[in-house]
Motif scaffolding. Structure first.
Motif, PDB file in Angstrom:
ATOM      1  N   GLN A  26      34.801 -32.088  10.358  1.00  0.00           N
ATOM      2  CA  GLN A  26      33.881 -30.988  10.660  1.00  0.00           C
ATOM      3  C   GLN A  26      34.560 -29.635  10.484  1.00  0.00           C
ATOM      4  O   GLN A  26      33.970 -28.699   9.936  1.00  0.00           O
ATOM      5  N   ASP A  27      35.793 -29.513  10.938  1.00  0.00           N
ATOM      6  CA  ASP A  27      36.490 -28.230  10.803  1.00  0.00           C
ATOM      7  C   ASP A  27      36.702 -27.879   9.337  1.00  0.00           C
ATOM      8  O   ASP A  27      36.515 -26.725   8.924  1.00  0.00           O
ATOM      9  N   ALA A  28      37.103 -28.872   8.537  1.00  0.00           N
ATOM     10  CA  ALA A  28      37.338 -28.608   7.116  1.00  0.00           C
ATOM     11  C   ALA A  28      36.035 -28.281   6.398  1.00  0.00           C
ATOM     12  O   ALA A  28      35.990 -27.390   5.540  1.00  0.00           O
ATOM     13  N   LEU A  29      34.974 -28.997   6.745  1.00  0.00           N
ATOM     14  CA  LEU A  29      33.671 -28.712   6.148  1.00  0.00           C
ATOM     15  C   LEU A  29      33.220 -27.306   6.503  1.00  0.00           C
ATOM     16  O   LEU A  29      32.710 -26.561   5.646  1.00  0.00           O
ATOM     17  N   THR A  30      33.398 -26.905   7.749  1.00  0.00           N
ATOM     18  CA  THR A  30      33.013 -25.560   8.183  1.00  0.00           C
ATOM     19  C   THR A  30      33.786 -24.496   7.416  1.00  0.00           C
ATOM     20  O   THR A  30      33.211 -23.481   6.986  1.00  0.00           O
ATOM     21  N   ARG A  31      35.085 -24.711   7.215  1.00  0.00           N
ATOM     22  CA  ARG A  31      35.888 -23.742   6.458  1.00  0.00           C
ATOM     23  C   ARG A  31      35.377 -23.609   5.021  1.00  0.00           C
ATOM     24  O   ARG A  31      35.264 -22.499   4.487  1.00  0.00           O
ATOM     25  N   ALA A  42      23.665 -13.768  -1.253  1.00  0.00           N
ATOM     26  CA  ALA A  42      22.445 -14.568  -1.197  1.00  0.00           C
ATOM     27  C   ALA A  42      22.494 -15.628  -0.101  1.00  0.00           C
ATOM     28  O   ALA A  42      21.459 -16.218   0.223  1.00  0.00           O
ATOM     29  N   ALA A  43      23.667 -15.886   0.470  1.00  0.00           N
ATOM     30  CA  ALA A  43      23.824 -17.013   1.388  1.00  0.00           C
ATOM     31  C   ALA A  43      24.137 -16.557   2.803  1.00  0.00           C
ATOM     32  O   ALA A  43      24.875 -15.589   3.018  1.00  0.00           O
ATOM     33  N   THR A  44      23.561 -17.260   3.760  1.00  0.00           N
ATOM     34  CA  THR A  44      23.888 -17.070   5.172  1.00  0.00           C
ATOM     35  C   THR A  44      24.101 -18.439   5.802  1.00  0.00           C
ATOM     36  O   THR A  44      23.620 -19.453   5.295  1.00  0.00           O
ATOM     37  N   MET A  45      24.779 -18.450   6.919  1.00  0.00           N
ATOM     38  CA  MET A  45      25.106 -19.703   7.591  1.00  0.00           C
ATOM     39  C   MET A  45      24.944 -19.496   9.096  1.00  0.00           C
ATOM     40  O   MET A  45      25.494 -18.552   9.668  1.00  0.00           O
ATOM     41  N   THR A  46      24.156 -20.370   9.730  1.00  0.00           N
ATOM     42  CA  THR A  46      23.816 -20.201  11.140  1.00  0.00           C
ATOM     43  C   THR A  46      24.002 -21.510  11.879  1.00  0.00           C
ATOM     44  O   THR A  46      23.673 -22.580  11.356  1.00  0.00           O
ATOM     45  N   SER A  47      24.519 -21.435  13.094  1.00  0.00           N
ATOM     46  CA  SER A  47      24.599 -22.608  13.967  1.00  0.00           C
ATOM     47  C   SER A  47      23.326 -22.678  14.798  1.00  0.00           C
ATOM     48  O   SER A  47      22.975 -21.723  15.499  1.00  0.00           O
ATOM     49  N   LEU A  48      22.638 -23.818  14.737  1.00  0.00           N
ATOM     50  CA  LEU A  48      21.377 -23.966  15.459  1.00  0.00           C
ATOM     51  C   LEU A  48      21.558 -24.572  16.843  1.00  0.00           C
ATOM     52  O   LEU A  48      20.694 -24.408  17.706  1.00  0.00           O
ATOM     53  N   THR A  49      22.646 -25.314  17.046  1.00  0.00           N
ATOM     54  CA  THR A  49      22.906 -25.891  18.362  1.00  0.00           C
ATOM     55  C   THR A  49      24.340 -26.384  18.415  1.00  0.00           C
ATOM     56  O   THR A  49      25.022 -26.476  17.381  1.00  0.00           O
ATOM     57  N   ILE A 120      19.728 -25.713   3.722  1.00  0.00           N
ATOM     58  CA  ILE A 120      20.584 -26.899   3.638  1.00  0.00           C
ATOM     59  C   ILE A 120      21.252 -27.144   4.994  1.00  0.00           C
ATOM     60  O   ILE A 120      21.944 -26.270   5.520  1.00  0.00           O
ATOM     61  N   PHE A 121      21.017 -28.345   5.540  1.00  0.00           N
ATOM     62  CA  PHE A 121      21.747 -28.830   6.711  1.00  0.00           C
ATOM     63  C   PHE A 121      22.845 -29.756   6.190  1.00  0.00           C
ATOM     64  O   PHE A 121      22.586 -30.922   5.905  1.00  0.00           O
ATOM     65  N   PRO A 122      24.077 -29.287   6.091  1.00  0.00           N
ATOM     66  CA  PRO A 122      25.109 -30.127   5.472  1.00  0.00           C
ATOM     67  C   PRO A 122      25.487 -31.343   6.310  1.00  0.00           C
ATOM     68  O   PRO A 122      25.866 -32.378   5.752  1.00  0.00           O
ATOM     69  N   ARG A 123      25.403 -31.232   7.609  1.00  0.00           N
ATOM     70  CA  ARG A 123      25.837 -32.360   8.467  1.00  0.00           C
ATOM     71  C   ARG A 123      25.075 -32.275   9.781  1.00  0.00           C
ATOM     72  O   ARG A 123      25.466 -31.545  10.698  1.00  0.00           O
ATOM     73  N   LEU A 124      23.975 -33.027   9.871  1.00  0.00           N
ATOM     74  CA  LEU A 124      23.169 -32.978  11.090  1.00  0.00           C
ATOM     75  C   LEU A 124      23.874 -33.677  12.242  1.00  0.00           C
ATOM     76  O   LEU A 124      23.631 -33.362  13.405  1.00  0.00           O
TER      77      LEU A 124
END
Length: 605
Positions: A26-31, A42-49, A120-124
């Motif tokens: 998860q940490d590597a994916l987030t980086r 054009a891109a944004t990234m948000t934490s939903l929970t 895109i939800f990369p990892r639900l």
């Protein structure tokens, strides 16, 4: 190193270190995601929970600024890694983000980003995915919700153990004259249930690897809890099954996704990655999915503990919170009285099949896939919600194919089997799956080896390697992921897109005018699936003329609702007869929930 080699999927330490190409923590994916998103306006990234484990559920939005408001644009949604063990899905999502941003100036991608939006939800399921990087791999699909599986008032007290120290949890087969299972003569690695009607005799009982830690007579029946998020959604929900959760959308992760869906009704198509498929093998002529090809061995091990909840210390099996009896409540289901109401649809509307077939052909052309790995029958899956409840074309697939092997997807016989003499029986069950994996060069099986168990005595330990049988080799991820990015752009090009194609004004004298507008859908998809029409889950396309209602003499009303406008340049002609001042400017607007907006101005003359 021995334990890592035993995994198959993570065949070297490079995977655990998140080197590229690799499966990522998860940490590597987030980086990786942050680096990509920060490189583009054009891109944004948000934490939903935040999950139980304290990890973020990220959503990436990609759309060029300017033009139509983003929330009004037709949208494609991609959701990956709902099942914790399906790591290839999160890799595909990451590579899709990379592909779109790297090709943002090419005509097809630029048009998508100018006119549409991608979510895109990369990892639900980041908690479930993180278990793949532990010292012992069990292949858990669920999240980290604790659960008393065996109904004894204790939680997660009898987990499987890695008895032979190979780094994976596999299966134990024990010789037992009362056992229901036998070695499959088609492949000695596989097990099958003995068919007594054919004179077959069992002789083995199967268990998950481990011991009876809580002394209740069952082995490994109450391990780490976990809700399988791809069985937690509100269509064809598998009531009262442990891994489906206490109720629909019970989990923080699935709730975050559902809240997002309700807030983004502009989503016009969905693609998910998981353990089911309707993309490589589209629904048949009756709207049904192909039969699944499931790994039997794990099911046989699960079945050994089928009665565990009935003998727990509690008076009866646990029920979902607030339940009084084991009934489905308001939703009609397979075990309800047929008179209780219309049952939820589980087959694709025949009028929508052309879309599923066309998208399937596009996917197979782009990826080259003709088969899929072993897959399961969906129940409560998110893609089912997407079509049957949200009302849009919704697709799912494992996202890879064992290409060099033999067995075709969805229970179809392998090419080798099809060419074999009639006297040679076609492989079925795990024997067929093993043939496919072997043919693709995947080391996905732990060979059966003797072991002396402290409680059961002499037995053998072996079986499918967690992760290795449901994910491709890490070296293939970049290439596979680029193809998924290409497919997403193609799918976006099929979304409905409404426009005011033509307007006319005819003056009749005395301040009376006829105003005509032709509304066109230039996309491939209609503004609603036919199922969306029957379920009323998609709003009708709204066309309005900007005059007071009392100014309309005859013809259409001020606001016209077009229930469904087919794609491929289909048009709807709308006519108003109005009173107005000569040379006045009159606005006309169109809003399609899945197809965007447009407006035009006419002059009364």
């Amino acid at each position: 190193m021995t334990r890592l080699l035993a995994l198959g999927l993570m065949v070297s330490a490079s995977i655990a270190q998140a080197q590229s190409p690799a499966y990522l923590t998860q940490d590597a994916l987030t980086r990786e995601l942050r680096a990509l998103v920060s490189s583009s306006p054009a891109a944004t990234m948000t934490s939903l929970t935040k999950t139980i484990g304290g990890r973020d559920v990220w959503v990436v939005q990609i759309a060029n600024p300017g033009g139509m408001p983003v929330n009004d644009r037709p949208a494609v949604l991609m959701v990956a890694n709902l099942e914790g063990d399906h790591l290839v899905g999160s890799s595909h999502a990451l590579e899709t983000v990379r592909y779109v941003l790297a090709n943002a100036t090419t005509p097809a991608v630029k048009q998508m980003l100018d006119k549409q939006v991608v979510y895109i939800f990369p990892r639900l399921n980041p908690d479930g995915a993180e278990l793949a990087f532990g010292s012992v791999k069990a292949g858990q699909k669920g999240n980290l919700r604790p659960y008393d599986n065996d109904n004894d008032g204790r939680i997660d007290e009898d987990a499987p153990e890695d008895l032979n120290g190979d780094g994976v949890i596999s299966v134990m087969r024990v010789k037992d004259p009362r056992g229901a299972y036998m070695i499959d003569p088609a492949d000695p690695r596989a097990m099958k249930k003995a068919d007594v009607a054919k004179g077959e005799v069992g002789g083995y009982t199967l268990y998950w690897e481990g011991v009876d830690s809580d002394g209740d007579g069952f082995l490994n029946e109450d391990g780490p809890g976990g809700v399988d998020l791809n069985r937690n959604f509100q269509h064809d929900y598998p009531y009262f099954e442990v891994d489906a959760g206490p109720h629909m959308v019970s989990e923080k992760e699935s709730r975050a996704l559902m809240d997002f869906m309700i807030a983004h009704r502009n989503i016009g198509a969905i693609v998910t990655y998981g353990h089911s498929d309707n993309l490589v093998v589209p629904p048949n002529a009756t709207g049904r999915l192909a039969e699944p090809t499931m790994m039997s061995l794990s099911g046989f091990a699960d079945a050994t503990n089928d009665k565990m909840s009935e003998v727990g210390v509690l008076a009866s099996p646990q029920l979902p919170f607030g339940a009084i009896t084991r009934t489905r409540g308001a939703q009609a289901g397979a075990d309800n009285n047929p008179a209780s109401g219309r049952r939820p649809d589980t087959t694709v509307n025949r009028g929508d099949l052309e879309y599923f077939k066309a998208v399937s052909e596009a996917y197979k052309t782009i990826t080259g896939f003709k088969t899929v790995p072993a897959m399961r029958r969906p129940h409560g899956a998110f893609f089912q919600y997407g079509y049957f409840q949200f009302g849009v074309p919704s697709f799912t697939t494992p996202g890879w194919a064992p290409t060099a092997g033999a067995t075709a997807a969805a229970g179809a016989p392998s090419e080798a089997a099809a060419a074999a003499p009639a006297s040679t029986p076609a492989l079925t069950g795990d024997a067929a799956i093993l043939k496919t994996l072997d043919g693709a060069g995947l080391d996905a099986f732990v060979a059966w080896t003797p072991f002396t168990h402290p409680e059961l005595g002499a037995l053998e330990i072996g079986g499918f390697k967690p992760y290795a049988s449901v994910n491709p080799a890490a070296a293939d991820l970049a290439t596979l992921g680029q193809k998924q990015g290409e497919f997403l752009v193609k799918l976006a090009s099929m979304l409905p897109s409404v426009h005011i194609a033509k307007t006319e004004v005819v003056a009749h004298g005395g301040g009376i005018f006829t105003v005509v507008a032709e509304i066109e859908n230039t996309g491939f998809f209609s503004t609603s699936t036919l199922h969306g029409v029957s379920s009323r889950s998609v709003n009708a396309t709204l066309v309005q003329i900007d005059v007071p209602a009392e100014s309309i003499v005859t013809g259409a009303e001020k606001s016209v609702r077009v229930r469904n406008l087919s794609g491929s340049n289909s048009r709807e002609r709308i006519t108003w007869v109005i009173r107005g001042k000569p040379n006045a400017s009159i606005g006309i607007s169109v809003l399609a929930q899945k197809g965007g907006t447009d407006s035009a101005t006419v002059i009364l003359k």
